[in-house]
Design a protein around this motif. Structure first.
Motif, PDB file in Angstrom:
ATOM      1  N   LYS A 137       7.743  58.214   7.273  1.00 52.29           N
ATOM      2  CA  LYS A 137       8.245  57.731   5.969  1.00 52.29           C
ATOM      3  C   LYS A 137       8.225  56.202   5.853  1.00 52.29           C
ATOM      4  O   LYS A 137       7.730  55.657   4.874  1.00 52.29           O
ATOM      5  CB  LYS A 137       9.685  58.240   5.721  1.00 52.29           C
ATOM      6  N   ASP A 142      17.514  53.372   5.775  1.00 50.39           N
ATOM      7  CA  ASP A 142      18.246  53.098   7.017  1.00 50.39           C
ATOM      8  C   ASP A 142      18.551  51.606   7.168  1.00 50.39           C
ATOM      9  O   ASP A 142      19.652  51.227   7.575  1.00 50.39           O
ATOM     10  CB  ASP A 142      17.445  53.584   8.238  1.00 50.39           C
ATOM     11  N   ARG A 162      16.272  72.606   8.928  1.00 53.06           N
ATOM     12  CA  ARG A 162      16.212  71.793   7.710  1.00 53.06           C
ATOM     13  C   ARG A 162      15.023  72.129   6.813  1.00 53.06           C
ATOM     14  O   ARG A 162      14.975  71.657   5.674  1.00 53.06           O
ATOM     15  CB  ARG A 162      16.121  70.312   8.097  1.00 53.06           C
ATOM     16  N   MET A 218      12.755  63.008  10.804  1.00 51.11           N
ATOM     17  CA  MET A 218      12.489  61.780  11.566  1.00 51.11           C
ATOM     18  C   MET A 218      11.065  61.851  12.137  1.00 51.11           C
ATOM     19  O   MET A 218      10.631  62.922  12.567  1.00 51.11           O
ATOM     20  CB  MET A 218      13.477  61.673  12.741  1.00 51.11           C
ATOM     21  N   GLY A 234      16.192  60.746   7.292  1.00 54.86           N
ATOM     22  CA  GLY A 234      15.808  62.149   7.443  1.00 54.86           C
ATOM     23  C   GLY A 234      16.858  63.153   6.983  1.00 54.86           C
ATOM     24  O   GLY A 234      16.531  64.291   6.650  1.00 54.86           O
ATOM     25  N   GLY A 235      18.127  62.725   6.953  1.00 55.68           N
ATOM     26  CA  GLY A 235      19.179  63.657   6.550  1.00 55.68           C
ATOM     27  C   GLY A 235      19.697  63.403   5.137  1.00 55.68           C
ATOM     28  O   GLY A 235      20.647  64.051   4.690  1.00 55.68           O
ATOM     29  N   ARG A 259      27.289  59.908   6.818  1.00 57.54           N
ATOM     30  CA  ARG A 259      26.781  60.593   5.618  1.00 57.54           C
ATOM     31  C   ARG A 259      27.459  60.073   4.347  1.00 57.54           C
ATOM     32  O   ARG A 259      26.845  60.031   3.283  1.00 57.54           O
ATOM     33  CB  ARG A 259      26.965  62.111   5.727  1.00 57.54           C
ATOM     34  N   ARG A 315      18.063  56.792  17.117  1.00 62.41           N
ATOM     35  CA  ARG A 315      18.207  58.001  16.290  1.00 62.41           C
ATOM     36  C   ARG A 315      19.264  58.889  16.937  1.00 62.41           C
ATOM     37  O   ARG A 315      18.957  59.789  17.725  1.00 62.41           O
ATOM     38  CB  ARG A 315      16.861  58.714  16.176  1.00 62.41           C
TER      39      ARG A 315
HETATM   40  C1  S3P Z   1      18.700  60.961  10.472  1.00 58.22           C
HETATM   41  C2  S3P Z   1      17.529  60.257  10.317  1.00 58.22           C
HETATM   42  C3  S3P Z   1      17.447  58.807  10.497  1.00 58.22           C
HETATM   43  C4  S3P Z   1      18.791  58.130  10.214  1.00 58.22           C
HETATM   44  C5  S3P Z   1      19.871  58.778  10.989  1.00 58.22           C
HETATM   45  C6  S3P Z   1      20.004  60.284  10.719  1.00 58.22           C
HETATM   46  C7  S3P Z   1      18.678  62.444  10.317  1.00 58.22           C
HETATM   47  O1  S3P Z   1      16.453  58.266   9.642  1.00 58.22           O
HETATM   48  O2  S3P Z   1      19.083  58.151   8.840  1.00 58.22           O
HETATM   49  O3  S3P Z   1      19.626  58.548  12.342  1.00 58.22           O
HETATM   50  O4  S3P Z   1      19.753  63.069  10.274  1.00 58.22           O
HETATM   51  O5  S3P Z   1      17.564  63.015  10.221  1.00 58.22           O
HETATM   52  P1  S3P Z   1      14.845  58.397   9.915  1.00 58.22           P
HETATM   53  O6  S3P Z   1      14.416  59.722   9.354  1.00 58.22           O
HETATM   54  O7  S3P Z   1      14.286  57.257   9.116  1.00 58.22           O
HETATM   55  O8  S3P Z   1      14.617  58.265  11.364  1.00 58.22           O
END
Ligand code: S3P
Length: 172
Positions: free
Chosen positions: A15, A34, A137, A11, A80-81, A58, A118
């Protein structure tokens, strides 16, 4: 373009902003994962987490990755995940080039400190926690990436140009 450019990373590594810059520069369609998830689920990411939990988020994310990767020719800003699950990475790699954006924990904190959407950071909005989660990570991000770009102290346009140069080299 017969492939997708998949921007991954923690995050606050830029991106979404960078993918918009690349979309303008290359005149290709942009998909923000997202935003796609929010539209698909009909609720905010915070609500998905608080009502159904991270695992359900997820699962929805994995369904969205499949849908997004069923088409080519786009720049995709991934959550981010999104690369934490193997099935997602397999899907992304089939027709995509994975570009990792990195940043120092302090840079990430400065970029996300006022954000309330977030859930992974809600209640833990501090440099120490960000550094800890980034460290957890880091290996994963690096092992799935085809190209790695550091973003500290660079403008979105600089980062976008750097990515395009690296893609040309990679494709040769
Ligand atoms: C997450 C990142 C977020 C979003 C969610 C989980 C993560 O996206 O998918 O809150 O686990 O790193 P961004 O990286 O666009 O903030």
């Amino acid at each position: 373009m017969d492939y997708n450019i998949m921007l991954i990373g923690f995050m606050g590594t830029g991106k979404s902003t960078v993918s918009k810059a690349i979309s303008l520069m290359m005149k290709i369609e942009e998909t923000d994962m997202d935003t796609y998830i929010v539209e698909r689920a009909g609720m905010s990411i915070n609500d998905i987490f608080s009502k159904y939990g991270e695992e359900r988020f997820r699962d929805i994310e994995a369904e969205c990755v499949k849908e997004i990767c069923s088409e080519s020719g786009k720049i995709v800003s991934c959550g981010g995940g999104a690369v934490l699950r193997d099935e997602n990475v397999e899907c992304m790699k089939k027709n995509g080039l994975i570009v990792l954006l990195t940043a120092e924990a302090g840079t990430v904190y400065d970029r996300v400190k006022n954000s309330t959407d977030r859930p992974v950071l809600n209640g833990n909005m501090n440099v120490e926690y960000i550094a800890q989660l980034m460290e957890k990570r880091k290996d994963r991000y690096h092992e799935v990436a085809d190209i790695i770009i550091a973003t500290d102290d660079k403008t979105p346009e600089d980062i976008a140009s750097e990515i395009l140069v690296e893609i040309q080299k990679y494709k040769k």
